[in-house]
Motif scaffolding. Structure first.
Motif, PDB file in Angstrom:
ATOM      1  N   GLN A   1       0.827  -1.209   0.000  1.00  0.00           N
ATOM      2  CA  GLN A   1       0.000   0.000   0.000  1.00  0.00           C
ATOM      3  C   GLN A   1       0.860   1.257   0.000  1.00  0.00           C
ATOM      4  O   GLN A   1       0.589   2.211  -0.741  1.00  0.00           O
ATOM      5  CB  GLN A   1      -0.931   0.011   1.216  1.00  0.00           C
ATOM      6  N   PHE A   2       1.899   1.281   0.826  1.00  0.00           N
ATOM      7  CA  PHE A   2       2.772   2.448   0.948  1.00  0.00           C
ATOM      8  C   PHE A   2       3.454   2.744  -0.383  1.00  0.00           C
ATOM      9  O   PHE A   2       3.451   3.881  -0.860  1.00  0.00           O
ATOM     10  CB  PHE A   2       3.807   2.191   2.043  1.00  0.00           C
ATOM     11  N   VAL A   3       4.039   1.711  -0.990  1.00  0.00           N
ATOM     12  CA  VAL A   3       4.770   1.922  -2.247  1.00  0.00           C
ATOM     13  C   VAL A   3       3.796   2.304  -3.367  1.00  0.00           C
ATOM     14  O   VAL A   3       4.096   3.192  -4.174  1.00  0.00           O
ATOM     15  CB  VAL A   3       5.617   0.692  -2.617  1.00  0.00           C
ATOM     16  N   LYS A   4       2.630   1.698  -3.395  1.00  0.00           N
ATOM     17  CA  LYS A   4       1.649   2.063  -4.425  1.00  0.00           C
ATOM     18  C   LYS A   4       1.217   3.524  -4.271  1.00  0.00           C
ATOM     19  O   LYS A   4       1.030   4.229  -5.270  1.00  0.00           O
ATOM     20  CB  LYS A   4       0.447   1.127  -4.368  1.00  0.00           C
ATOM     21  N   LYS A   5       1.092   4.005  -3.034  1.00  0.00           N
ATOM     22  CA  LYS A   5       0.787   5.427  -2.800  1.00  0.00           C
ATOM     23  C   LYS A   5       1.908   6.301  -3.343  1.00  0.00           C
ATOM     24  O   LYS A   5       1.663   7.335  -3.962  1.00  0.00           O
ATOM     25  CB  LYS A   5       0.626   5.713  -1.303  1.00  0.00           C
ATOM     26  N   ALA A   6       3.152   5.888  -3.079  1.00  0.00           N
ATOM     27  CA  ALA A   6       4.307   6.655  -3.552  1.00  0.00           C
ATOM     28  C   ALA A   6       4.325   6.722  -5.077  1.00  0.00           C
ATOM     29  O   ALA A   6       4.581   7.779  -5.656  1.00  0.00           O
ATOM     30  CB  ALA A   6       5.609   6.041  -3.027  1.00  0.00           C
ATOM     31  N   LEU A   7       4.043   5.611  -5.722  1.00  0.00           N
ATOM     32  CA  LEU A   7       4.039   5.584  -7.191  1.00  0.00           C
ATOM     33  C   LEU A   7       2.900   6.435  -7.743  1.00  0.00           C
ATOM     34  O   LEU A   7       3.091   7.183  -8.703  1.00  0.00           O
ATOM     35  CB  LEU A   7       3.939   4.141  -7.689  1.00  0.00           C
ATOM     36  N   ALA A   8       1.742   6.366  -7.105  1.00  0.00           N
ATOM     37  CA  ALA A   8       0.597   7.163  -7.551  1.00  0.00           C
ATOM     38  C   ALA A   8       0.839   8.662  -7.359  1.00  0.00           C
ATOM     39  O   ALA A   8       0.311   9.482  -8.101  1.00  0.00           O
ATOM     40  CB  ALA A   8      -0.666   6.738  -6.795  1.00  0.00           C
ATOM     41  N   ALA A   9       1.669   9.016  -6.370  1.00  0.00           N
ATOM     42  CA  ALA A   9       1.949  10.424  -6.082  1.00  0.00           C
ATOM     43  C   ALA A   9       3.084  10.978  -6.944  1.00  0.00           C
ATOM     44  O   ALA A   9       3.452  12.145  -6.807  1.00  0.00           O
ATOM     45  CB  ALA A   9       2.287  10.590  -4.599  1.00  0.00           C
ATOM     46  N   GLY A  10       3.666  10.151  -7.811  1.00  0.00           N
ATOM     47  CA  GLY A  10       4.703  10.641  -8.709  1.00  0.00           C
ATOM     48  C   GLY A  10       6.067  10.021  -8.500  1.00  0.00           C
ATOM     49  O   GLY A  10       7.012  10.320  -9.226  1.00  0.00           O
ATOM     50  N   GLY A  11       6.213   9.147  -7.506  1.00  0.00           N
ATOM     51  CA  GLY A  11       7.476   8.448  -7.293  1.00  0.00           C
ATOM     52  C   GLY A  11       7.679   7.400  -8.380  1.00  0.00           C
ATOM     53  O   GLY A  11       6.783   7.119  -9.173  1.00  0.00           O
ATOM     54  N   THR A  12       8.869   6.817  -8.410  1.00  0.00           N
ATOM     55  CA  THR A  12       9.162   5.768  -9.380  1.00  0.00           C
ATOM     56  C   THR A  12       9.651   4.532  -8.648  1.00  0.00           C
ATOM     57  O   THR A  12      10.278   4.629  -7.590  1.00  0.00           O
ATOM     58  CB  THR A  12      10.233   6.211 -10.394  1.00  0.00           C
ATOM     59  N   GLU A  13       9.361   3.371  -9.226  1.00  0.00           N
ATOM     60  CA  GLU A  13       9.806   2.121  -8.615  1.00  0.00           C
ATOM     61  C   GLU A  13      11.320   2.038  -8.699  1.00  0.00           C
ATOM     62  O   GLU A  13      11.914   2.362  -9.727  1.00  0.00           O
ATOM     63  CB  GLU A  13       9.158   0.929  -9.327  1.00  0.00           C
ATOM     64  N   SER A  14      11.939   1.621  -7.611  1.00  0.00           N
ATOM     65  CA  SER A  14      13.386   1.483  -7.587  1.00  0.00           C
ATOM     66  C   SER A  14      13.778   0.036  -7.855  1.00  0.00           C
ATOM     67  O   SER A  14      14.534  -0.247  -8.759  1.00  0.00           O
ATOM     68  CB  SER A  14      13.944   1.941  -6.234  1.00  0.00           C
ATOM     69  N   ASN A  15      13.261  -0.868  -7.073  1.00  0.00           N
ATOM     70  CA  ASN A  15      13.481  -2.301  -7.250  1.00  0.00           C
ATOM     71  C   ASN A  15      12.147  -3.005  -7.085  1.00  0.00           C
ATOM     72  O   ASN A  15      11.246  -2.489  -6.430  1.00  0.00           O
ATOM     73  CB  ASN A  15      14.452  -2.856  -6.198  1.00  0.00           C
ATOM     74  N   GLU A  16      12.054  -4.196  -7.650  1.00  0.00           N
ATOM     75  CA  GLU A  16      10.863  -5.004  -7.422  1.00  0.00           C
ATOM     76  C   GLU A  16      10.863  -5.455  -5.967  1.00  0.00           C
ATOM     77  O   GLU A  16      11.900  -5.422  -5.298  1.00  0.00           O
ATOM     78  CB  GLU A  16      10.864  -6.212  -8.353  1.00  0.00           C
ATOM     79  N   PHE A  17       9.705  -5.915  -5.492  1.00  0.00           N
ATOM     80  CA  PHE A  17       9.630  -6.355  -4.102  1.00  0.00           C
ATOM     81  C   PHE A  17      10.573  -7.524  -3.877  1.00  0.00           C
ATOM     82  O   PHE A  17      10.899  -8.269  -4.808  1.00  0.00           O
ATOM     83  CB  PHE A  17       8.190  -6.714  -3.714  1.00  0.00           C
ATOM     84  N   MET A  18      11.035  -7.664  -2.641  1.00  0.00           N
ATOM     85  CA  MET A  18      11.892  -8.777  -2.246  1.00  0.00           C
ATOM     86  C   MET A  18      11.219  -9.502  -1.100  1.00  0.00           C
ATOM     87  O   MET A  18      10.819  -8.880  -0.112  1.00  0.00           O
ATOM     88  CB  MET A  18      13.277  -8.285  -1.822  1.00  0.00           C
ATOM     89  N   ASP A  19      11.108 -10.806  -1.220  1.00  0.00           N
ATOM     90  CA  ASP A  19      10.502 -11.627  -0.185  1.00  0.00           C
ATOM     91  C   ASP A  19      11.556 -12.592   0.336  1.00  0.00           C
ATOM     92  O   ASP A  19      11.918 -13.547  -0.345  1.00  0.00           O
ATOM     93  CB  ASP A  19       9.300 -12.384  -0.746  1.00  0.00           C
ATOM     94  N   GLU A  20      12.051 -12.298   1.532  1.00  0.00           N
ATOM     95  CA  GLU A  20      13.089 -13.133   2.158  1.00  0.00           C
ATOM     96  C   GLU A  20      12.477 -14.096   3.179  1.00  0.00           C
ATOM     97  O   GLU A  20      13.193 -14.676   3.976  1.00  0.00           O
ATOM     98  CB  GLU A  20      14.125 -12.240   2.853  1.00  0.00           C
TER      99      GLU A  20
END
Length: 135
Positions: free
Chosen positions: A90-109
């Motif tokens: 949710q947080f990253v999707k908000k950032a992208l919707a507000a004009g941010g850009t994806e840096s890396n794909e999600f990581m699941d460790e």
């Protein structure tokens, strides 16, 4: 707000202070008007951690070094923890919707889930959830 020992203040240079405030407001952050003027603002992370957004010209007054261009150089990665994997998304999707850009794909460790983005000025942000340990 009274500044207490061991509070954390991270300073970032931004090109357009108003646009940066708009961006971080869209992510749900609040600002302390006590520490704000036309050159800077204080974004509240929590009661002990703050992000000072400073115009580049104002920021330059605090250092003799050249300001890094975060679009081409990594200066730091600011990481923020949240309460669940869903909150990461949710947080990253908000950032992208507000004009941010994806840096890396999600990581699941397994024990840790994270996803990163770049803000309007190219600063790197990582949002992560770490599952409680069974210690």
């Amino acid at each position: 707000m009274t500044v207490q020992p061991n509070m954390l203040f991270v300073n970032l240079a931004v090109k357009d202070l108003d646009k940066s405030i708009e961006f971080f407001t869209a992510l749900g952050f609040k600002f302390n008007p006590q520490f704000a003027n036309e050159d800077a603002t204080c974004m509240i992370i929590n009661e002990g951690a703050f992000l000072m957004l400073l115009t580049e010209k104002f920021f330059q007054g605090f250092t003799k070094k050249k300001i890094a261009n975060p679009h081409t150089t990594t200066e730091a990665i600011t990481s923020i923890s949240v309460n669940s994997r869903e909150e990461v998304d949710q947080f990253v999707k908000k950032a992208l919707a507000a004009g941010g850009t994806e840096s890396n794909e999600f990581m699941d460790e397994g024990f840790m889930y994270s996803w990163s983005f770049q803000d309007l000025d190219g600063h790197l942000w990582e949002v992560f959830y770490m599952a409680p340990s069974n210690d």
